[in-house]
Motif scaffolding. Sequence first.
Motif, short mmCIF file in Angstrom:
data_model
loop_
_atom_site.label_atom_id
_atom_site.label_comp_id
_atom_site.label_asym_id
_atom_site.label_seq_id
_atom_site.Cartn_x
_atom_site.Cartn_y
_atom_site.Cartn_z
N LEU A 106 0.82 -1.21 0.00
CA LEU A 106 0.00 0.00 0.00
C LEU A 106 0.86 1.26 0.00
O LEU A 106 0.57 2.23 -0.71
CB LEU A 106 -0.93 0.02 1.22
N LYS A 107 1.92 1.24 0.79
CA LYS A 107 2.82 2.40 0.87
C LYS A 107 3.47 2.66 -0.49
O LYS A 107 3.55 3.79 -0.95
CB LYS A 107 3.87 2.16 1.95
N GLU A 109 2.32 1.78 -3.42
CA GLU A 109 1.28 2.28 -4.34
C GLU A 109 0.99 3.75 -4.07
O GLU A 109 0.82 4.54 -5.00
CB GLU A 109 0.00 1.46 -4.20
N GLU A 110 0.93 4.12 -2.78
CA GLU A 110 0.66 5.52 -2.42
C GLU A 110 1.79 6.43 -2.90
O GLU A 110 1.55 7.50 -3.45
CB GLU A 110 0.51 5.63 -0.90
N GLU A 111 3.04 6.00 -2.71
CA GLU A 111 4.18 6.78 -3.16
C GLU A 111 4.18 6.93 -4.68
O GLU A 111 4.46 7.99 -5.22
CB GLU A 111 5.49 6.15 -2.68
N HIS A 113 1.52 6.80 -6.60
CA HIS A 113 0.42 7.71 -6.91
C HIS A 113 0.82 9.16 -6.66
O HIS A 113 0.50 10.04 -7.47
CB HIS A 113 -0.80 7.33 -6.06
N ASP A 114 1.52 9.42 -5.54
CA ASP A 114 1.96 10.79 -5.22
C ASP A 114 2.93 11.33 -6.27
O ASP A 114 2.90 12.50 -6.60
CB ASP A 114 2.63 10.84 -3.83
#
Length: 117
Positions: A106-107, A109-111, A113-114
């Motif tokens: 998840l981390k 994927e979030e990075e 996306h950011d």
Amino acid sequence: MMATDQLSVTFAALADPTRRAILARVARGEATVMELAGPFKLKLPTVSKHLKVLREAGLVTQGRQAQWRPCRLEAAPLKGVADWVERYRGLWEERMGQLDDYLQELKTEEEKHDRQK
């Protein structure tokens, strides 16, 4: 039906936070009922009831020194609890590992996306 096996009796005794705190106190050394009652602001009969449950579970013994009846920890029943819990250690470690992997995913994927923003 009342549980009579030692593990059930031990878990029942450990289910109460006051009894766990009493055990923690006697693990540091012998204590009288008065000494045990102090931190809890409980009446002596209430502490005595907790001690009775702990004695019946084999977790505490009371000696006799003059008019005092010091309580002491008897750790043997705790080994049964530790052994029982140990059987499940691999399972929870595996699941925690899976959770770690998922959180890392998840981390990432979030990075990712950011960075795309």
